[in-house]
Scaffold this active site. Structure first.
Site, PDB file in Angstrom:
ATOM      1  N   SER A 107      -8.800   2.506   8.662  1.00  0.00           N
ATOM      2  CA  SER A 107      -9.213   3.221   9.885  1.00  0.00           C
ATOM      3  C   SER A 107     -10.378   2.536  10.601  1.00  0.00           C
ATOM      4  CB  SER A 107      -9.602   4.662   9.547  1.00  0.00           C
ATOM      5  OG  SER A 107      -8.489   5.339   9.028  1.00  0.00           O
ATOM      6  N   ASP A 160       0.854  -1.191   0.000  1.00  0.00           N
ATOM      7  CA  ASP A 160       0.000   0.000   0.000  1.00  0.00           C
ATOM      8  C   ASP A 160       0.898   1.252   0.000  1.00  0.00           C
ATOM      9  OD1 ASP A 160      -2.428   1.354   0.214  1.00  0.00           O
ATOM     10  OD2 ASP A 160      -2.453   1.277   2.411  1.00  0.00           O
ATOM     11  N   HIS A 161       0.640   2.164  -0.917  1.00  0.00           N
ATOM     12  CA  HIS A 161       1.392   3.435  -0.983  1.00  0.00           C
ATOM     13  C   HIS A 161       2.909   3.277  -1.070  1.00  0.00           C
ATOM     14  CE1 HIS A 161      -2.110   5.989  -0.453  1.00  0.00           C
ATOM     15  NE2 HIS A 161      -2.528   5.159   0.490  1.00  0.00           N
ATOM     16  N   ASP A 195       2.805   4.954  -5.600  1.00  0.00           N
ATOM     17  CA  ASP A 195       2.048   6.189  -5.424  1.00  0.00           C
ATOM     18  C   ASP A 195       2.927   7.368  -5.808  1.00  0.00           C
ATOM     19  OD1 ASP A 195       0.642   8.365  -4.634  1.00  0.00           O
ATOM     20  OD2 ASP A 195       0.276   7.710  -2.579  1.00  0.00           O
ATOM     21  N   GLY A 247      -8.970   5.653   1.249  1.00  0.00           N
ATOM     22  CA  GLY A 247      -9.626   6.508   2.245  1.00  0.00           C
ATOM     23  C   GLY A 247     -11.111   6.240   2.335  1.00  0.00           C
ATOM     24  N   ALA A 248     -11.485   4.950   2.304  1.00  0.00           N
ATOM     25  CA  ALA A 248     -12.907   4.604   2.159  1.00  0.00           C
ATOM     26  C   ALA A 248     -13.532   4.024   3.423  1.00  0.00           C
ATOM     27  CB  ALA A 248     -13.065   3.637   0.979  1.00  0.00           C
ATOM     28  N   HIS A 260      -7.880   9.917   3.890  1.00  0.00           N
ATOM     29  CA  HIS A 260      -7.418   8.920   4.859  1.00  0.00           C
ATOM     30  C   HIS A 260      -7.751   9.316   6.300  1.00  0.00           C
ATOM     31  CE1 HIS A 260      -4.691   7.846   1.428  1.00  0.00           C
ATOM     32  NE2 HIS A 260      -5.090   6.652   1.802  1.00  0.00           N
ATOM     33  N   ASN A 267     -10.294   0.448  -0.170  1.00  0.00           N
ATOM     34  CA  ASN A 267      -9.302   0.337   0.915  1.00  0.00           C
ATOM     35  C   ASN A 267      -9.898   0.709   2.260  1.00  0.00           C
ATOM     36  OD1 ASN A 267      -7.502  -0.152  -1.134  1.00  0.00           O
ATOM     37  ND2 ASN A 267      -6.113   1.527  -0.599  1.00  0.00           N
TER      38      ASN A 267
HETATM   39  O1  G3H Z   1      -3.212   4.894   3.649  1.00  0.00           O
HETATM   40  C1  G3H Z   1      -2.670   4.630   4.694  1.00  0.00           C
HETATM   41  C2  G3H Z   1      -2.977   3.386   5.428  1.00  0.00           C
HETATM   42  O2  G3H Z   1      -4.087   3.558   6.265  1.00  0.00           O
HETATM   43  C3  G3H Z   1      -1.757   2.891   6.160  1.00  0.00           C
HETATM   44  O3  G3H Z   1      -1.492   3.680   7.241  1.00  0.00           O
HETATM   45  O4  G3H Z   1       0.926   4.286   7.101  1.00  0.00           O
HETATM   46  O5  G3H Z   1      -0.286   4.309   9.291  1.00  0.00           O
HETATM   47  O6  G3H Z   1       0.283   2.140   8.168  1.00  0.00           O
HETATM   48  P1  G3H Z   1      -0.025   3.610   7.995  1.00  0.00           P
HETATM   49  P1  13P Z   2      -9.013   4.733   5.556  1.00  0.00           P
HETATM   50  O1  13P Z   2      -8.128   5.573   6.389  1.00  0.00           O
HETATM   51  O2  13P Z   2     -10.256   5.456   5.144  1.00  0.00           O
HETATM   52  O3  13P Z   2      -9.345   3.412   6.179  1.00  0.00           O
HETATM   53  O4  13P Z   2      -8.222   4.414   4.185  1.00  0.00           O
HETATM   54  C1  13P Z   2      -7.239   3.418   4.129  1.00  0.00           C
HETATM   55  C2  13P Z   2      -6.438   3.456   2.883  1.00  0.00           C
HETATM   56  O5  13P Z   2      -6.754   4.105   1.918  1.00  0.00           O
HETATM   57  C3  13P Z   2      -5.224   2.618   2.864  1.00  0.00           C
HETATM   58  O6  13P Z   2      -4.477   2.827   1.709  1.00  0.00           O
HETATM   59 ZN    ZN Z   3      -4.524   4.838   0.943  1.00  0.00          ZN
END
Ligand code: G3H
Ligand code: 13P
Ligand code: ZN
Length: 335
Positions: free
Chosen positions: A278, A93-94, A115, A233-234, A189, A275
């Site tokens: 949160s 992720d990212h 990303d 960010g869903a 996010h 995704n």
């Molecule tokens: O988009 C971000 C994800 O929620 C991952 O968050 O970088 O705190 O692990 P993190």
């Molecule tokens: P949330 O913070 O809305 O759960 O999004 C998570 C996300 O996009 C992880 O890449």
């Molecule tokens: Zn994300």
């Protein structure tokens, strides 16, 4: 070099194809520890939902990269017992550099996100193309991003969102060769997706966020028909967990997420990966706070992490069944 195929994993190609045809979305859940991983695997096995396990660079730093990929291998073995036909993708992720993406591919990831959305358009294309070239040599799928989400994207804090410009998507997809595209249409996010002043209030005084920009999504779909779109960010920032946190000594204020009906609408469109991180964090924190308040003498971590895992499992089953529509699709995709 470990191939994801030897770990019993799949890339995202087939699941995205089926998700678009079937008008549902594949859930992508982040994990950092064993209880989160158990909850995701158990919930998706029981609801027969295809799924994506996501690891951020923060998760790699927290849990150790070797441990995480071995945990994913363990999850694949566990899944064989719980739901033998179901498979999942392990996704970065990212990812922000070619080196990070390569390291994940070399250690058994079946999918990576590069990303480059914070870079100028041409630089984003160049970086994404470089990752795609290496990933495709190993049959690993790649997610790119155009447009910047408000909120926190890993270590980068984007103050304002910059919606994806539909005019850029064809060129980006064509020049990079990506397999899916994350877009910015008003999600964000974290648990405070909108400032109170961006929201209205309903009769009960609850904050109502501005609607997602579905007109941008539709314009994008017209330009790249049938191409897999990803929504970051869903989380819907489930109010019952926020209330539970705050009534047990917590202080999560002005929390507001994406309403479930809007996520359902997105899942029926070309959005085929949603995704969620949160919401899982809130569910676990709420349950742990309650366990501490109810049993102040308890000090066995299993007695609070266990209930937190069970609540997260319940939440994920609900998302798969009632929001993303992915429950029950495992058999269709994998057999
Ligand atoms: O988009 C971000 C994800 O929620 C991952 O968050 O970088 O705190 O692990 P993190
Ligand atoms: P949330 O913070 O809305 O759960 O999004 C998570 C996300 O996009 C992880 O890449
Ligand atoms: Zn994300």
């Amino acid at each position: 070099m470990i191939s994801y195929k030897d770990l019993g994993l799949v890339n995202t190609r087939e699941m995205f194809k089926k998700a678009i045809e079937g008008k549902f979305a594949i859930p992508a859940y982040n994990f950092n520890n064993m209880e989160q991983l158990q909850a995701i695997v158990m919930a998706c096995a029981e609801s027969d939902s295809p799924f994506i396990l996501q690891v951020s660079s923060g998760a790699r730093k927290y849990a150790n990269q070797f441990l995480l990929s071995h945990m994913a291998k363990g999850a694949s073995e566990m899944l064989k017992e719980l739901n033998p036909h179901l498979k999942f993708a392990l996704h970065l992720d990212h990812g922000d550099t070619f080196e990070l993406c390569k390291s994940c591919i070399d250690s058994g990831f079946s999918s990576v996100m590069i990303d480059g959305s914070h870079h100028p358009f041409e630089e984003n294309i160049k970086l994404t193309k470089q990752v795609v070239a290496y990933a495709h040599e190993h049959d690993v799928t790649v997610e790119g991003e155009l447009g910047v989400l408000a909120g926190i994207e890993d270590d980068v804090v984007a103050e304002k969102s910059t919606y994806t410009q539909p005019g850029e998507v064809e060129e980006f997809v064509q020049k990079t060769g990506v397999d899916s595209l994350a877009i910015s249409i008003g999600t964000s996010h974290g648990a405070n997706k909108f400032k109170p002043e961006q929201c209205t209030r309903n009769e009960e005084g609850v904050l109502v966020p501005p609607p997602l920009k579905f007109e941008i999504l539709e314009e994008i779909e017209k330009r790249i028909p049938g191409f897999p779109i990803v929504l970051h960010g869903a989380s819907s920032v489930v109010p019952k967990y926020v209330d539970m946190i705050n009534s047990h000594g917590g202080n999560v204020m002005n929390a507001v997420g994406i309403p479930e009906e809007q996520l359902r609408r997105a899942a029926r469109s070309a959005v085929c990966k949603i995704n969620i991180d949160s919401d899982g964090r809130l569910a676990m924190t709420a349950t742990i706070r309650k366990a501490f308040a109810d049993n102040p003498a308890e000090f066995d971590p299993r007695k609070y992490l266990g209930p937190a895992r069970d609540e997260l499992k319940k939440m994920i089953m609900d998302k798969n069944t009632n929001v993303l529509g992915s429950a029950g699709k495992g058999k269709e995709i994998f057999s």
